[in-house]
Design a protein around this motif. Structure first.
Motif, short mmCIF file in Angstrom:
data_model
loop_
_atom_site.label_atom_id
_atom_site.label_comp_id
_atom_site.label_asym_id
_atom_site.label_seq_id
_atom_site.Cartn_x
_atom_site.Cartn_y
_atom_site.Cartn_z
N TYR A 35 0.84 -1.19 0.00
CA TYR A 35 0.00 0.00 0.00
C TYR A 35 0.88 1.24 0.00
N ALA A 36 0.43 2.25 -0.77
CA ALA A 36 1.16 3.51 -0.78
C ALA A 36 0.94 4.26 0.53
N ALA A 89 -1.96 4.21 4.26
CA ALA A 89 -3.02 3.44 4.96
C ALA A 89 -3.56 4.27 6.13
N TRP A 90 -4.73 3.87 6.60
CA TRP A 90 -5.36 4.52 7.75
C TRP A 90 -6.33 3.56 8.43
N LEU A 91 -6.73 3.89 9.64
CA LEU A 91 -7.72 3.12 10.39
C LEU A 91 -8.98 3.95 10.55
N LEU A 92 -10.10 3.28 10.38
CA LEU A 92 -11.40 3.92 10.56
C LEU A 92 -12.13 3.21 11.71
N GLN A 93 -12.42 3.97 12.76
CA GLN A 93 -13.11 3.35 13.91
C GLN A 93 -14.58 3.16 13.56
N TYR A 149 -5.15 -6.79 4.88
CA TYR A 149 -5.80 -6.48 3.62
C TYR A 149 -6.63 -5.21 3.78
N ASP A 150 -6.96 -4.66 2.64
CA ASP A 150 -7.91 -3.56 2.63
C ASP A 150 -9.26 -4.08 3.13
N ARG A 199 -13.76 -3.73 23.11
CA ARG A 199 -15.06 -3.56 22.49
C ARG A 199 -15.01 -2.56 21.31
N THR A 200 -13.81 -2.20 20.87
CA THR A 200 -13.62 -1.21 19.80
C THR A 200 -13.23 -1.92 18.51
N LEU A 201 -13.90 -1.54 17.40
CA LEU A 201 -13.68 -2.17 16.10
C LEU A 201 -13.13 -1.13 15.11
N PHE A 202 -12.00 -1.49 14.49
CA PHE A 202 -11.38 -0.64 13.47
C PHE A 202 -11.46 -1.33 12.11
N ILE A 203 -11.55 -0.51 11.06
CA ILE A 203 -11.46 -0.99 9.67
C ILE A 203 -10.13 -0.51 9.11
N PHE A 204 -9.33 -1.46 8.59
CA PHE A 204 -8.05 -1.09 7.97
C PHE A 204 -8.31 -0.74 6.51
#
Length: 490
Positions: free
Chosen positions: A390-391, A393-397, A470-471, A479-484
């Motif tokens: 990946y050029a 990346a970030w995390l989205l809660q 992976y994306d 109890r916290t969920l992140f999206i990569f």
């Protein structure tokens, strides 16, 4: 020598009488006599039922608290309340129970009827009398009545029936009948030969019930010596008397004795200081009026009790105290453990850096992507692999205290946790101070678990070793969920 023999004989006789009285230990002098000691009704309040009479069966007048001194286990009771039953109700309630079984015989039944009618004729016009007869069954013939004619007719109509004699059943029913209305001046007169055959209760049951309801049981009987002895035992232990049909005027004397006993009956009430320990205790009543001096004593047992308002037995108290101390000790230990755990996991102050679960730097060529439960050798990942490279990346809660917030990954390594020193800080008590980290290796991003308390999950599977991301991968800590999310290399 004869004097010594007489003394020893009297002493042995006293012991035998005490044994016969079944442990009650009641004795009295010529003037005062204790009938019963009520311990169970309202303990620690105790009631002592006693009578005061003269040698000539005449009444001793004006007995009050100043004339009575009471001792409990040898200690004088300071306050005694005296109640004269004859002043509350001058009526006398009598229950006649007449044996009409075939074992009586016609001659004895005729004598019994004559004796019963003689007492009725001698009784006061205001006295209330009820009538029972018993053989195979116990039957009430008359309720309480002042009609002498009706009572006489009922007695004349009694005839012999049945083959059994339910003596104790009839006495029990009579006691139950007298105890319903809370009557004070009451007595039972049983006309019998003393024989019992087939009763469902015993003599001891009758004695216990009569003593609890303070009902004296009197007998007019003529039978065998053993039957007379049993009748005498019941009468003695309930405060009653025994008259023999063979003696002239015995019925009249019996009624006179009953009447005098009722007219001179008192209750001494006091508050006990003894514990309900199940042990035997002693009381002594002393009478002092003018030149008259007399005393009576009785032994009683306080039932062992754990009532809320009573003091339990010392062994029970010790056992209960030990249980309470153990419960308190366990509670303190649990509280201390919870406080230690909370301070260990919930402290907001920066904690010393933990040694990461994986100390060495991993090369991308060391990682595989095949499932862990297969034994296959996984293909080597190269820096140009388009699935991982990946050029940026970030995390989205997605779920958690700051749902929807975006966390760009600018550095080669970021940490996630609850501590303020982390790159991504989440205010989630289920997250460790240093929970996980994401490390960039050859343009690929690897997820590590830092020996967290609750573990790190990648796509709902617990992370056991570092794995590339992976994306759209889901990372869950606490109890916290992140999206990569990541942008592919061009």
């Amino acid at each position: 020598m004869k004097h010594y023999i007489s003394s020893i004989t009297a002493f042995i006789f006293t012991i035998l009488v005490t044994v016969v009285l079944n442990g009650t230990g009641v004795y009295g002098g010529p003037f005062i006599s204790i009938q019963n000691v009520d311990v169970t009704t309202d303990f620690p309040a105790i009631k002592v039922f006693f009578t005061v009479k003269n040698r000539g069966s005449s009444e001793i007048q004006n007995i009050d608290e100043d004339n009575i001194v009471l001792y409990e286990d040898g200690y004088r009771v300071n306050y005694v309340k005296l109640l004269n039953l004859s002043k509350k109700n001058d009526l006398l309630y009598l229950v006649f129970s007449i044996d009409s079984s075939k074992s009586i015989g016609h001659k004895l039944l005729s004598e019994i009827k004559s004796s019963a009618k003689e007492i009725i004729r001698r009784s006061h016009s205001r006295d209330k009398i009820a009538l029972y007869r018993f053989n195979d069954e116990v039957l009430m013939l008359n309720n309480f009545s002042s009609s002498r004619e009706s009572l006489m007719r009922s007695i004349d109509n009694i005839s012999m029936h049945g083959s059994r004699t339910l003596l104790y059943n009839s006495i029990y029913d009579a006691v139950d009948f007298l105890s319903r209305d809370g009557l004070n001046r009451k007595a039972i007169v049983v006309f019998t030969d003393g024989r019992d055959d087939g009763s469902s209760v015993t003599a001891d049951d009758v004695i216990k019930f009569a003593r609890e309801s303070h009902t004296p049981i009197n007998f007019v009987c003529s039978g065998s010596s053993s039957a007379m002895k049993q009748c005498g035992r019941i009468a003695t232990l309930t405060g009653g008397r025994v008259a023999s049909l063979k003696k002239q005027n015995s019925s009249t004397q019996l009624y006179t004795g009953i009447l005098n006993s009722m007219r001179n009956q008192y209750i001494a009430q006091y508050r006990s200081i003894i514990n309900p320990d199940g042990e035997k205790h002693h009381i002594e009543l002393r009478l002092r009026q003018g030149t008259i001096r007399d005393r009576a004593a009785a032994a009683f047992t306080v039932p062992l009790s754990l009532s809320l308002f009573q003091i339990p037995h010392i062994s029970v108290l010790f056992f209960a105290l030990m249980i309470i101390l153990m419960v308190m000790l366990i509670t303190v230990i649990i509280i201390l453990l919870l406080k230690y755990r909370r301070s260990h996991t919930c402290s907001e102050a920066p904690a010393p850096m933990r040694q990461p679960a994986y100390r060495q730097d991993y090369n991308l060529s060391d990682l595989t992507t095949a499932p862990e439960d297969t034994g296959q050798k996984q293909p080597v990942i190269t820096p140009d692999d388009p699935d991982y490279a990946y050029a940026r990346a970030w995390l989205l809660q997605k779920d958690g205290p700051e749902s929807g917030k975006k966390f760009p990954i600018f550095w080669d390594q970021i940490t996630l946790g609850r501590g303020e020193h982390n790159t991504v800080v989440t205010n989630d008590q289920a997250v460790s101070l240093e929970h996980a980290k994401i490390k960039r290796v050859n343009n690929a991003y690897l997820l590590f678990d830092l020996a967290s308390d609750n573990g790190t999950f990648l796509n709902n599977k617990k992370l056991l070793r570092p794995k590339p991301l992976y994306d759209w991968d889901e990372i869950k800590i606490g109890r916290t969920l992140f999206i990569f999310r990541g942008t592919k290399l061009s």
